[in-house]
Design an enzyme around this catalytic site. Sequence first.
Site, PDB file in Angstrom:
ATOM      1  N   PHE A 132       3.603   9.254  -1.715  1.00 14.73           N
ATOM      2  CA  PHE A 132       3.863   8.390  -0.558  1.00 14.73           C
ATOM      3  C   PHE A 132       4.432   9.151   0.630  1.00 14.73           C
ATOM      4  O   PHE A 132       5.016   8.563   1.535  1.00 14.73           O
ATOM      5  CB  PHE A 132       4.792   7.219  -0.947  1.00 14.73           C
ATOM      6  CG  PHE A 132       4.371   6.528  -2.205  1.00 14.73           C
ATOM      7  CD1 PHE A 132       3.177   5.828  -2.257  1.00 14.73           C
ATOM      8  CD2 PHE A 132       5.141   6.605  -3.356  1.00 14.73           C
ATOM      9  CE1 PHE A 132       2.761   5.195  -3.426  1.00 14.73           C
ATOM     10  CE2 PHE A 132       4.729   5.995  -4.534  1.00 14.73           C
ATOM     11  CZ  PHE A 132       3.541   5.282  -4.563  1.00 14.73           C
TER      12      PHE A 132
ATOM     13  N   LYS B 189     -13.524   6.136   5.817  1.00 12.59           N
ATOM     14  CA  LYS B 189     -12.206   6.206   6.440  1.00 12.59           C
ATOM     15  C   LYS B 189     -11.157   6.240   5.338  1.00 12.59           C
ATOM     16  O   LYS B 189     -11.396   5.751   4.241  1.00 12.59           O
ATOM     17  CB  LYS B 189     -11.967   4.973   7.315  1.00 12.59           C
ATOM     18  CG  LYS B 189     -12.883   4.876   8.535  1.00 12.59           C
ATOM     19  CD  LYS B 189     -12.593   3.610   9.326  1.00 12.59           C
ATOM     20  CE  LYS B 189     -13.452   3.557  10.589  1.00 12.59           C
ATOM     21  NZ  LYS B 189     -13.239   2.287  11.344  1.00 12.59           N
TER      22      LYS B 189
ATOM     23  N   GLU C  34      -3.147   4.138   3.587  1.00 14.69           N
ATOM     24  CA  GLU C  34      -2.014   3.671   4.386  1.00 14.69           C
ATOM     25  C   GLU C  34      -2.263   2.376   5.157  1.00 14.69           C
ATOM     26  O   GLU C  34      -1.332   1.613   5.406  1.00 14.69           O
ATOM     27  CB  GLU C  34      -1.559   4.803   5.313  1.00 14.69           C
ATOM     28  CG  GLU C  34      -0.883   5.878   4.479  1.00 14.69           C
ATOM     29  CD  GLU C  34      -0.706   7.220   5.169  1.00 14.69           C
ATOM     30  OE1 GLU C  34       0.404   7.482   5.624  1.00 14.69           O
ATOM     31  OE2 GLU C  34      -1.678   7.996   5.237  1.00 14.69           O
TER      32      GLU C  34
END
Length: 766
Positions: free
Chosen positions: A266, A724, A728
């Site tokens: 993360f 893409k 996130e």
Amino acid sequence: MSGQAGSRTHTCITCAPPRDLGAAKFAAPSPDDHPMTGAPVSRTDGLVKVTGAARYTAEVDIEGAAYGALVQSTIARGRIRSMDTSEAEAAPGVLLVLTNLNAPPGRNPPWSFGEPLPILDGDAIYYEGQSIGVVVADTLEQAHHAASLVNVAYDEEDPRTHFEGRLGEAYLPEGEEEDLLFVKGDLDAGQREAEVTIEHVYETPVEHHHPMEPHATVAVWSDETPRLTVYSSQQGIEWAQGDVANVFGLESEDVRIVSRFVGGGFGNKLAAWPHVSITALAAREAGRPVRLALTREQMVTSVGHRPRTRQRVTLGARRDGTLSLLRHDAIASISTIGTYVEETTKVPRMLYACPHREAIQRVVQLDASTPTYMRAPGEASGSFGLESAMDEMATALGMDPIAFRMANEPEIDPETDLPWSSRSVVECLRQGAETFGWDRRSPQPRAQRDGNAFVGYGVALGTYPTFSNPSSARITARTDGTILVECGATDIGTGTYTILAQVAARVLGVPVESVAVALGDSLLPPARGSGASSAAASTSTAVDAAATELRQQLVAAATSDPASPLEGLPASEINLRDGRLFSQSEPDRGYPLAALLQRRGEPLTTEITTEPGVEGYSKHAFGAHFCEVRVDEDLGEVRVTRFHGCYGAGRILNAKTARSQFLGSMIMGIGMALMEETPLDARLGRYAGKGFADYHVPVHADIGAVTAEWVEEHDPYINPMGAKGIGEVGIVGVAAAVANAVHNATGRRIRSLPITPDKIIAASSA
Ligand code: MOS
């Protein structure tokens, strides 16, 4: 700004702009050959993970490895006066005690991101939990016990850690105006044109990444090249390699980084934080491999966090629902030594059409550990302010919040004036609203009840830029007919192993099961790591290109092999499917790939580096988030009973792993909305609550029905795969969607995260 701070990069290293290829665009692949959504193949690394056969860093089997434990500062600001290590050195099993005061000198600070401080050097304390020593012992328990025996005396100074109290000292870092200050149009005109104006302050707390696998490093020195091998839980091999090489003044080739399995990151495993080089130093000085894992408590101060932000958002709109003015004036906390700035103003610059706008990001320095990139860094925090304010404006205008957003769709990117490579906001809002059942929403708060609870619906947009990075891949057709893909990328739990096997299998016409994928080692062909949602698109482009070239070689070998049934046929006549080479016009004429390779007696290998991306377009993934809450006002309890995300993210490489990414992001966003916060005790300068007992993240019982879908989106500009990133975009706007739903349910507007029961009870329902 502190004199210690080095020059900082504004974007993640992963976010370096792609080089201009000069190409107009990529050829649109045929949907038959290249479906827009890849098959929902289960994770190829699933079995080794659930059976425990996958070795994470702390578990790698290294002969003779000793254990390391860190000594960390208990004060937030001051100097080390003395460190008494005698008791620790005398403790059972202890091999070595290194501290800031006794470690041999001669190390550089890491070069990329994190903290530009030399490793175990100097007496200055910049924050609580700063690593100032390491103990090496035969066992883990001996190391941690001895670390607790190191006696440190400090000259303590008052820590400057009160964020609210220091807002008056907020500043725009010098020389960074271009990145942190954005003005367009004429703010006075925007104010004059506004028939309705709102202005509110929104706040987000310190949050921690807390991946399930804590950071861990095992360091092994050798007399041969590479001199230093570092097994470490990292999101990117190259960044860790550069950092560690710089610390020890080594050439990159002399440092090997291995990170085969990573239990989540993360953003906090992008950098090689100080413990990585401390472990290597300890191994060198102890003359033995050293294994060191951070404790869950140490994860709070040692590997970054999402900083605090305070965002003042001003919106002006005409009665028809078009924005005339948008101001986003934000302050984020920053450390005194690190250089990371949370850019909450990135989304306000580009998401909506508005002729007059200003976005300014200032910072306040605290004597606290260095913040860092955390899933959608800046976008996740900044969208809470913007997307809450958009909902407040829709209410003020008496408009449906979806209609209000659609009324402010920009034709081109309002920040850069570039055309969008693709932008599916309207489709996502329409399709998502339909799936979610938005038409059941009452525009009036407090209109829907279920027993004791008020029911409410909220919406917010998500967006995240699309980055594509140079990437290399090597593909080998082995003599048994199986395929090996090798790439120095990482799989941080998102499915990189799986999608790369799928891409190679599709191009080469072999079953996914016959493709082996090797990742996570600096000896493999270099690729950027998993960061800024860029890995899947970048590495799949390289694997696709390498597999395409290998296919041509295989076809050439088959048509030139005198013993082949395909000998002499033109290459265009040959197809490859289910592991078999055959003639298009006479499908019975052919033979297995394995037979070709067995006859050759040696493997066929090809390696390619790709540099995806075309300049001249604004590239982003978009999404629309829909939330249903039930709020019990007596208890102040908010339950997210349904959450739905609809995305436009180009080609989806694997429907199953992509869905998991979206669900994980939305759930993390629900945690951000309702639970996650690490309070900083401003008097002591220490974080309060350093474990999962205090830092709450959603568990199964907290999560209702979370669903994801995506719209078909063909984007010929972003990269040859048309993919893409999706890691996130799924968290951006989620917290605002929850806050907006809470308002729709109760009439209570909570402008400070997390939305805990005390805030619900204290807020007015007017
Ligand atoms: Mo991401 S915050 O670049 O891991």
